[in-house]
Design a protein around this motif. Structure first.
Motif, PDB file in Angstrom:
ATOM      1  N   ASP A  78       0.827  -1.210   0.000  1.00  0.00           N
ATOM      2  CA  ASP A  78       0.000   0.000   0.000  1.00  0.00           C
ATOM      3  C   ASP A  78       0.860   1.259   0.000  1.00  0.00           C
ATOM      4  N   ARG A  79       1.919   1.243   0.819  1.00  0.00           N
ATOM      5  CA  ARG A  79       2.796   2.412   0.883  1.00  0.00           C
ATOM      6  C   ARG A  79       3.585   2.567  -0.420  1.00  0.00           C
ATOM      7  N   LYS A  80       3.986   1.450  -1.008  1.00  0.00           N
ATOM      8  CA  LYS A  80       4.679   1.515  -2.299  1.00  0.00           C
ATOM      9  C   LYS A  80       3.764   2.132  -3.359  1.00  0.00           C
ATOM     10  N   ALA A  81       2.502   1.708  -3.334  1.00  0.00           N
ATOM     11  CA  ALA A  81       1.538   2.232  -4.301  1.00  0.00           C
ATOM     12  C   ALA A  81       1.313   3.725  -4.075  1.00  0.00           C
ATOM     13  N   TYR A  82       1.307   4.122  -2.807  1.00  0.00           N
ATOM     14  CA  TYR A  82       1.128   5.539  -2.470  1.00  0.00           C
ATOM     15  C   TYR A  82       2.249   6.380  -3.075  1.00  0.00           C
ATOM     16  N   TYR A  83       3.481   5.938  -2.881  1.00  0.00           N
ATOM     17  CA  TYR A  83       4.614   6.705  -3.412  1.00  0.00           C
ATOM     18  C   TYR A  83       4.685   6.623  -4.934  1.00  0.00           C
ATOM     19  N   ALA A  84       4.245   5.498  -5.492  1.00  0.00           N
ATOM     20  CA  ALA A  84       4.216   5.380  -6.955  1.00  0.00           C
ATOM     21  C   ALA A  84       3.246   6.401  -7.547  1.00  0.00           C
ATOM     22  N   ARG A  85       2.098   6.586  -6.880  1.00  0.00           N
ATOM     23  CA  ARG A  85       1.132   7.595  -7.343  1.00  0.00           C
ATOM     24  C   ARG A  85       1.723   8.992  -7.242  1.00  0.00           C
ATOM     25  N   LYS A  86       2.428   9.232  -6.140  1.00  0.00           N
ATOM     26  CA  LYS A  86       3.048  10.544  -5.950  1.00  0.00           C
ATOM     27  C   LYS A  86       4.094  10.825  -7.033  1.00  0.00           C
TER      28      LYS A  86
END
Length: 214
Positions: A78-86
């Motif tokens: 989830d955190r990886k996906a968050y930073y990928a979106r950023k």
């Protein structure tokens, strides 16, 4: 008396342009968050002076980076996906900022910057390519690339040449084979169009260069 030839102007020793900063990577975003948390925690622990001025303790950035590296390696999906979106949001914004910045450049700005970059490459100090002037005329396509463009734009021709092939490298091979197999008469329209486009480009390029030198 022979007319003295003017020496070519020396390229500038440094760039005077200030392009927008590139979008940060996922790691850079994560580390910035970790650093801000460390600053906040250290400030809360240090408190303030009797006069109420906040104390800003010196941080061990190297240790923070080391700890952040360990934490980054074990991020949840989830955190990886968050930073990928950023990261993607940052890239989109960067492209907008870059386009807006490029629109402010004059032909002289671009000419001066490209002279600087060319010298930097010559000296082995940089690999940056030249800036492209969005107002400069675009180089025309060759006859072969006009043929390739025609394949992409014509459904029947595309099916005839590529069939169901979707792999880009293989498509290039098939297109090249078809081009080599064309007769002179079949190639003629592409060759004529390429020559016409080239002449138009040369005329526009001369106007562009004359305007830039004025």
């Amino acid at each position: 008396k022979k007319e003295e030839t003017k020496a070519a102007p020396k390229p500038p020793s440094k760039s005077h342009l200030k392009p927008p900063r590139q979008a940060p990577s996922a790691w850079q975003l994560f580390f910035a968050d970790e650093l801000n948390k460390a600053k906040a925690a250290a400030a809360a622990e240090a408190g303030s002076t009797p006069g109420g001025t906040p104390i800003h303790p010196k941080l061990n950035v190297a240790q923070i980076a080391k700890d952040a590296g360990v934490a980054y390696a074990s991020l949840s999906e989830d955190r990886k996906a968050y930073y990928a979106r950023k990261v993607e949001e940052g890239k989109v914004q960067y492209q907008k900022d870059l386009a807006a910045w490029q629109a402010t450049l004059t032909p002289e700005d671009i000419k001066t910057e490209n002279a600087f970059r060319a010298q930097q490459r010559k000296d082995g100090k940089s690999r940056k390519g030249n800036l492209k002037d969005p107002n400069a005329p675009k180089k025309p396509l060759s006859a072969y690339f006009l043929f390739l463009k025609g394949i992409r734009e014509n459904d029947d021709l595309r099916k005839s040449v590529w069939a169901d092939e979707a792999e880009t490298t293989r498509q290039s091979v098939l297109a090249a084979e078809r081009w080599r197999g064309l007769s002179d008469d079949e190639k003629r329209p592409y060759l004529q169009q390429a020559e016409k486009d080239k002449q138009e480009y040369e005329a526009l390029r001369k106007i562009y260069e004359d305007d830039a030198a004025a």
